[in-house]
Design a protein around this motif. Structure first.
Motif, PDB file in Angstrom:
ATOM      1  N   ARG A  69       0.689  -1.272  -0.142  1.00  0.00           N
ATOM      2  CA  ARG A  69      -0.204   0.314   0.305  1.00  0.00           C
ATOM      3  C   ARG A  69       0.700   1.334   0.040  1.00  0.00           C
ATOM      4  N   TRP A  70       2.237   1.109   0.244  1.00  0.00           N
ATOM      5  CA  TRP A  70       3.033   2.577   0.372  1.00  0.00           C
ATOM      6  C   TRP A  70       4.666   2.080   0.324  1.00  0.00           C
ATOM      7  N   HIS A 101      -1.640   1.970  -6.987  1.00  0.00           N
ATOM      8  CA  HIS A 101      -2.379   3.192  -6.132  1.00  0.00           C
ATOM      9  C   HIS A 101      -1.765   2.440  -5.447  1.00  0.00           C
ATOM     10  N   GLN A 103       0.384   5.098  -2.415  1.00  0.00           N
ATOM     11  CA  GLN A 103       0.825   6.045  -1.519  1.00  0.00           C
ATOM     12  C   GLN A 103       2.648   5.472  -1.544  1.00  0.00           C
ATOM     13  N   ALA A 105       5.453   7.835   0.956  1.00  0.00           N
ATOM     14  CA  ALA A 105       5.967   8.764   1.782  1.00  0.00           C
ATOM     15  C   ALA A 105       7.352   9.193   1.234  1.00  0.00           C
ATOM     16  N   THR A 123       2.629  11.598  -0.953  1.00  0.00           N
ATOM     17  CA  THR A 123       1.203  11.442  -0.044  1.00  0.00           C
ATOM     18  C   THR A 123       1.797  11.912   1.484  1.00  0.00           C
ATOM     19  N   TRP A 139       3.144   9.748  10.167  1.00  0.00           N
ATOM     20  CA  TRP A 139       2.236   8.586   9.842  1.00  0.00           C
ATOM     21  C   TRP A 139       0.352   8.779  10.011  1.00  0.00           C
TER      22      TRP A 139
END
Length: 148
Positions: A69-70, A101, A103, A105, A123, A139
C-alpha cells in the motif's frame, strides 16, 4: 563570487569545507557563497545500486502488482535507482505507483523533490527534520476495525 564582490559580507575570507554526496547542487554551498565564503564541495559519499538487483526487481514487480500500500523513500539517491530498475522492466516508477494505487512517503523535501521530478507525487512528507523518526511521527493512523 569574486573577492571584491564579497567585501562586507559576513563570511568574506572564509574557506568552508562542504562534504556531501557527489550528485546535485549543494544548497549549503550556495548559501555560503552568498555570505561571502568560498565553499569547497567535496564528494564523500557515492550511491551505487546493489550488486544483486534481483531482490529490487522482485519488490518493484510486487509493488506494481499491488502487494504493497505504501512505498517509503528515505533518500533522494534511491529515486534514480528505482527509476532505472523500473525502466529495465519496461515501466516508469510513476507508472508503477499510479497503476497500483500506491501511496508514497518521502523522508524530507529533497527526497520529495526527487520523486516529483520522476513524476511521483508523495502523499506524506514530514514537516521539520528529515528523519525516519519524523516520518513515523507524521504517519497517518490506521483506521480502527471492529471485531464481530
Amino acid at each position: 563570487m569574486s573577492a571584491p564582490d564579497a567585501v562586507g559580507l559576513p563570511l568574506t575570507g572564509w574557506r568552508v569545507l562542504v562534504p556531501r554526496p557527489a550528485a546535485g547542487v549543494s544548497p549549503a554551498a550556495i548559501a555560503l557563497a552568498a555570505a561571502g565564503a568560498e565553499a569547497v564541495v567535496v564528494p564523500l559519499v557515492e550511491t551505487v545500486p546493489p550488486e544483486d538487483l534481483g531482490p529490487l526487481d522482485d519488490v518493484l514487480l510486487a509493488l506494481g502488482a499491488g502487494w504493497y500500500r505504501w512505498l517509503v523513500v528515505t533518500s533522494q539517491a534511491a529515486v534514480p535507482v528505482l527509476e532505472a530498475r523500473a525502466a529495465h522492466a519496461g515501466r516508469t516508477l510513476a507508472g508503477i505507483v499510479a497503476d497500483a494505487h500506491v501511496q508514497v512517503a518521502a523522508v524530507g523535501p529533497g527526497t520529495a523533490r526527487a520523486l516529483r521530478d520522476a513524476g511521483v507525487v508523495p502523499t506524506l512528507v514530514p514537516r521539520g527534520e528529515s528523519t525516519a523518526r519524523a516520518l513515523v511521527a507524521a504517519w497517518p493512523a490506521l483506521p480502527r476495525t471492529t471485531r464481530t
